[in-house]
Design a protein around this motif. Structure first.
Motif, PDB file in Angstrom:
ATOM      1  N   ASN A 153       0.823  -1.206   0.000  1.00 54.89           N
ATOM      2  CA  ASN A 153       0.000   0.000   0.000  1.00 54.89           C
ATOM      3  C   ASN A 153       0.856   1.255   0.000  1.00 54.89           C
ATOM      4  OD1 ASN A 153      -0.101   1.278   2.988  1.00 54.89           O
ATOM      5  ND2 ASN A 153       0.060  -0.963   3.148  1.00 54.89           N
ATOM      6  N   VAL A 154       0.204   2.366  -0.339  1.00 54.38           N
ATOM      7  CA  VAL A 154       0.833   3.677  -0.371  1.00 54.38           C
ATOM      8  C   VAL A 154       0.063   4.610   0.558  1.00 54.38           C
ATOM      9  CG1 VAL A 154       1.394   5.684  -1.799  1.00 54.38           C
ATOM     10  CG2 VAL A 154       1.592   3.366  -2.761  1.00 54.38           C
ATOM     11  N   VAL A 155       0.797   5.329   1.392  1.00 55.91           N
ATOM     12  CA  VAL A 155       0.205   6.403   2.189  1.00 55.91           C
ATOM     13  C   VAL A 155       0.902   7.697   1.783  1.00 55.91           C
ATOM     14  CG1 VAL A 155      -0.285   7.311   4.481  1.00 55.91           C
ATOM     15  CG2 VAL A 155      -0.253   4.830   4.115  1.00 55.91           C
ATOM     16  N   THR A 156       0.133   8.646   1.314  1.00 59.38           N
ATOM     17  CA  THR A 156       0.677   9.933   0.878  1.00 59.38           C
ATOM     18  C   THR A 156       0.320  10.996   1.905  1.00 59.38           C
ATOM     19  OG1 THR A 156       0.588   9.328  -1.458  1.00 59.38           O
ATOM     20  CG2 THR A 156       0.616  11.682  -0.935  1.00 59.38           C
ATOM     21  N   ILE A 157       1.303  11.803   2.265  1.00 61.02           N
ATOM     22  CA  ILE A 157       1.080  12.897   3.205  1.00 61.02           C
ATOM     23  C   ILE A 157       0.642  14.117   2.417  1.00 61.02           C
ATOM     24  CG2 ILE A 157       2.034  14.256   5.089  1.00 61.02           C
ATOM     25  CD1 ILE A 157       1.994  11.213   5.587  1.00 61.02           C
ATOM     26  N   SER A 158      -0.631  14.430   2.484  1.00 56.11           N
ATOM     27  CA  SER A 158      -1.166  15.617   1.836  1.00 56.11           C
ATOM     28  C   SER A 158      -1.233  16.734   2.868  1.00 56.11           C
ATOM     29  CB  SER A 158      -2.542  15.318   1.228  1.00 56.11           C
ATOM     30  OG  SER A 158      -3.050  16.438   0.551  1.00 56.11           O
ATOM     31  N   SER A 159      -2.336  17.423   2.972  1.00 59.82           N
ATOM     32  CA  SER A 159      -2.454  18.561   3.890  1.00 59.82           C
ATOM     33  C   SER A 159      -3.908  18.990   3.966  1.00 59.82           C
ATOM     34  CB  SER A 159      -1.607  19.738   3.396  1.00 59.82           C
ATOM     35  OG  SER A 159      -1.869  20.903   4.152  1.00 59.82           O
ATOM     36  N   VAL A 160      -4.279  19.641   5.073  1.00 61.51           N
ATOM     37  CA  VAL A 160      -5.602  20.267   5.132  1.00 61.51           C
ATOM     38  C   VAL A 160      -5.730  21.336   4.048  1.00 61.51           C
ATOM     39  CG1 VAL A 160      -6.002  19.795   7.574  1.00 61.51           C
ATOM     40  CG2 VAL A 160      -4.815  21.906   6.911  1.00 61.51           C
ATOM     41  N   GLY A 194      -7.345  -1.567  -6.841  1.00 65.17           N
ATOM     42  CA  GLY A 194      -7.936  -2.300  -5.717  1.00 65.17           C
ATOM     43  C   GLY A 194      -8.093  -3.783  -5.994  1.00 65.17           C
ATOM     44  N   GLU A 195      -8.447  -4.139  -7.213  1.00 69.02           N
ATOM     45  CA  GLU A 195      -8.665  -5.555  -7.520  1.00 69.02           C
ATOM     46  C   GLU A 195      -7.366  -6.348  -7.467  1.00 69.02           C
ATOM     47  OE1 GLU A 195      -8.641  -6.128 -12.290  1.00 69.02           O
ATOM     48  OE2 GLU A 195     -10.393  -5.058 -11.483  1.00 69.02           O
ATOM     49  N   LEU A 196      -6.230  -5.652  -7.496  1.00 71.37           N
ATOM     50  CA  LEU A 196      -4.942  -6.321  -7.358  1.00 71.37           C
ATOM     51  C   LEU A 196      -4.454  -6.311  -5.909  1.00 71.37           C
ATOM     52  CD1 LEU A 196      -3.080  -4.991 -10.526  1.00 71.37           C
ATOM     53  CD2 LEU A 196      -4.331  -7.134 -10.232  1.00 71.37           C
ATOM     54  N   GLY A 197      -5.284  -5.788  -5.022  1.00 71.17           N
ATOM     55  CA  GLY A 197      -4.964  -5.839  -3.603  1.00 71.17           C
ATOM     56  C   GLY A 197      -4.070  -4.723  -3.108  1.00 71.17           C
ATOM     57  N   VAL A 198      -3.823  -3.700  -3.934  1.00 73.69           N
ATOM     58  CA  VAL A 198      -2.970  -2.588  -3.524  1.00 73.69           C
ATOM     59  C   VAL A 198      -3.850  -1.445  -3.033  1.00 73.69           C
ATOM     60  CG1 VAL A 198      -1.128  -1.012  -4.203  1.00 73.69           C
ATOM     61  CG2 VAL A 198      -1.289  -3.274  -5.267  1.00 73.69           C
ATOM     62  N   ARG A 199      -3.545  -0.924  -1.857  1.00 76.22           N
ATOM     63  CA  ARG A 199      -4.335   0.144  -1.257  1.00 76.22           C
ATOM     64  C   ARG A 199      -3.599   1.487  -1.347  1.00 76.22           C
ATOM     65  NH1 ARG A 199      -4.963   0.273   3.802  1.00 76.22           N
ATOM     66  NH2 ARG A 199      -3.277  -1.138   4.435  1.00 76.22           N
ATOM     67  N   PHE A 200      -4.365   2.557  -1.441  1.00 70.58           N
ATOM     68  CA  PHE A 200      -3.826   3.920  -1.514  1.00 70.58           C
ATOM     69  C   PHE A 200      -4.653   4.812  -0.599  1.00 70.58           C
ATOM     70  CE2 PHE A 200      -2.861   1.821  -5.446  1.00 70.58           C
ATOM     71  CZ  PHE A 200      -1.596   2.251  -5.800  1.00 70.58           C
ATOM     72  N   PHE A 219      -1.275   3.287  11.153  1.00 72.37           N
ATOM     73  CA  PHE A 219      -2.596   2.649  11.081  1.00 72.37           C
ATOM     74  C   PHE A 219      -2.978   2.353   9.643  1.00 72.37           C
ATOM     75  CE2 PHE A 219      -7.120   3.642  10.216  1.00 72.37           C
ATOM     76  CZ  PHE A 219      -7.658   2.432  10.642  1.00 72.37           C
ATOM     77  N   LEU A 220      -2.928   3.362   8.765  1.00 74.31           N
ATOM     78  CA  LEU A 220      -3.380   3.164   7.394  1.00 74.31           C
ATOM     79  C   LEU A 220      -2.506   2.176   6.628  1.00 74.31           C
ATOM     80  CD1 LEU A 220      -4.400   6.779   6.332  1.00 74.31           C
ATOM     81  CD2 LEU A 220      -5.919   4.828   6.684  1.00 74.31           C
ATOM     82  N   ALA A 221      -1.219   2.103   6.959  1.00 70.82           N
ATOM     83  CA  ALA A 221      -0.309   1.183   6.269  1.00 70.82           C
ATOM     84  C   ALA A 221      -0.408  -0.238   6.787  1.00 70.82           C
ATOM     85  CB  ALA A 221       1.126   1.680   6.406  1.00 70.82           C
ATOM     86  N   SER A 222      -1.056  -0.431   7.918  1.00 68.86           N
ATOM     87  CA  SER A 222      -1.104  -1.745   8.564  1.00 68.86           C
ATOM     88  C   SER A 222      -2.330  -2.543   8.131  1.00 68.86           C
ATOM     89  CB  SER A 222      -1.129  -1.585  10.082  1.00 68.86           C
ATOM     90  OG  SER A 222      -2.418  -1.182  10.522  1.00 68.86           O
ATOM     91  N   ASP A 223      -2.351  -3.804   8.527  1.00 64.99           N
ATOM     92  CA  ASP A 223      -3.514  -4.644   8.242  1.00 64.99           C
ATOM     93  C   ASP A 223      -4.739  -4.235   9.042  1.00 64.99           C
ATOM     94  OD1 ASP A 223      -2.077  -6.110   6.418  1.00 64.99           O
ATOM     95  OD2 ASP A 223      -1.620  -7.756   7.806  1.00 64.99           O
ATOM     96  N   ASP A 224      -4.579  -3.377  10.049  1.00 65.32           N
ATOM     97  CA  ASP A 224      -5.741  -2.848  10.755  1.00 65.32           C
ATOM     98  C   ASP A 224      -6.624  -2.035   9.813  1.00 65.32           C
ATOM     99  OD1 ASP A 224      -5.015  -3.972  13.154  1.00 65.32           O
ATOM    100  OD2 ASP A 224      -4.008  -2.183  13.900  1.00 65.32           O
TER     101      ASP A 224
END
Length: 263
Positions: free
Chosen positions: A133-140, A170-176, A220-225
């Protein structure tokens, strides 16, 4: 918790502030971490502080060759890649919006938006293999009007890009997913004494954020939780999106203060 045992993460802009806190948090939870930044000495210090499970690399996200090399180094060193944290970016346009040149717009977008896209493109084949998965740091700034128009547009672009990547892969199991911080206490504010204290009064929770606040959300977002969460933006912003204090009448009333004299 050891939610990242056996997993490998790459963090951009990891020499200080949010990136360094994210790298340490993921490592504390068991990840092997590739920490990257333009500041070679500082990023080496962060990696050394984490230990043998970390690799520090120079990375310029505006260079596709640099990005490809960093991803290849991560896989060569640790055998796989599970998580990418896109933290590189910054407000680099100093002109007022009416005077910003096309070159300034291109520089801003290239660093903050296209840079994140380069990292995703280079990492994607590996993330498909690991269902990572990918977690991107955006901003308010990408969610509401806080000024810095060019920077805000780039941050909003990250959010739109993430939603589309999530739908496509998503169908390949990759989360963003996205974390959208408010004001965070980082070294970027060191030469502006008093600014963070003034900003803290705008936040309903009464303080600006710390890098560790963002690191916790990323973990949290990068984990299996968060295995069934994709395409979402998680604001981590002390309540400022509910309406900044000082600009709206959100101060508790006198009767409320009588019941809670500590306010």
């Amino acid at each position: 918790m050891r939610r990242f045992e056996g997993r490998v993460a790459l963090v951009t802009a990891g020499a200080q502030g949010i990136g360094a806190a994210v790298a340490r948090r993921l490592a504390d939870e068991g990840a092997s971490v590739v920490v990257t930044d333009l500041q070679e000495e500082k990023v080496a210090e962060v990696a050394a502080g984490i230990g043998e499970q970390a690799l520090g690399l120079r990375l310029d996200v505006t260079s596709r060759d640099d990005v490809d090399a960093a991803v290849a180094a991560a896989v060569d060193r640790f055998g796989r890649l599970d998580v990418v944290v896109n933290n590189a970016g910054g407000c680099i346009v100093t002109s007022v919006p009416e005077d910003a040149t096309a070159e300034e717009w291109h520089r801003q977008l290239d660093l903050t938006l296209v840079g994140a896209s380069r990292c995703i493109q280079a990492a994607l084949p590996h993330l498909v293999r690991t269902r990572g998965n990918v977690v991107t740091i955006s901003s308010v700034n990408g969610l509401a009007a806080f000024g810095n128009i060019e920077y805000s547009a780039a941050k909003a672009g990250q959010i739109a890009m993430t939603v589309n990547y999530a739908a496509r892969y998503g169908e390949l199991g990759v989360r963003f997913n996205i974390v959208a911080p408010g004001t965070i206490r980082t070294p970027n504010w060191d030469n502006q004494p008093g600014t963070l204290e003034r900003f803290s009064k705008m936040y309903p929770l009464g303080r600006v954020g710390e890098p560790e606040d963002i690191a916790a959300a990323v973990a949290f977002l990068a984990s299996d939780d968060a295995a069934w969460i994709t395409g979402h933006t998680l604001p981590v912003e002390g309540g400022v999106l509910t309406g900044p204090r000082g600009e709206m009448n959100l101060t508790p009333s006198g009767s409320f203060k009588k019941e809670y004299p500590g306010l």
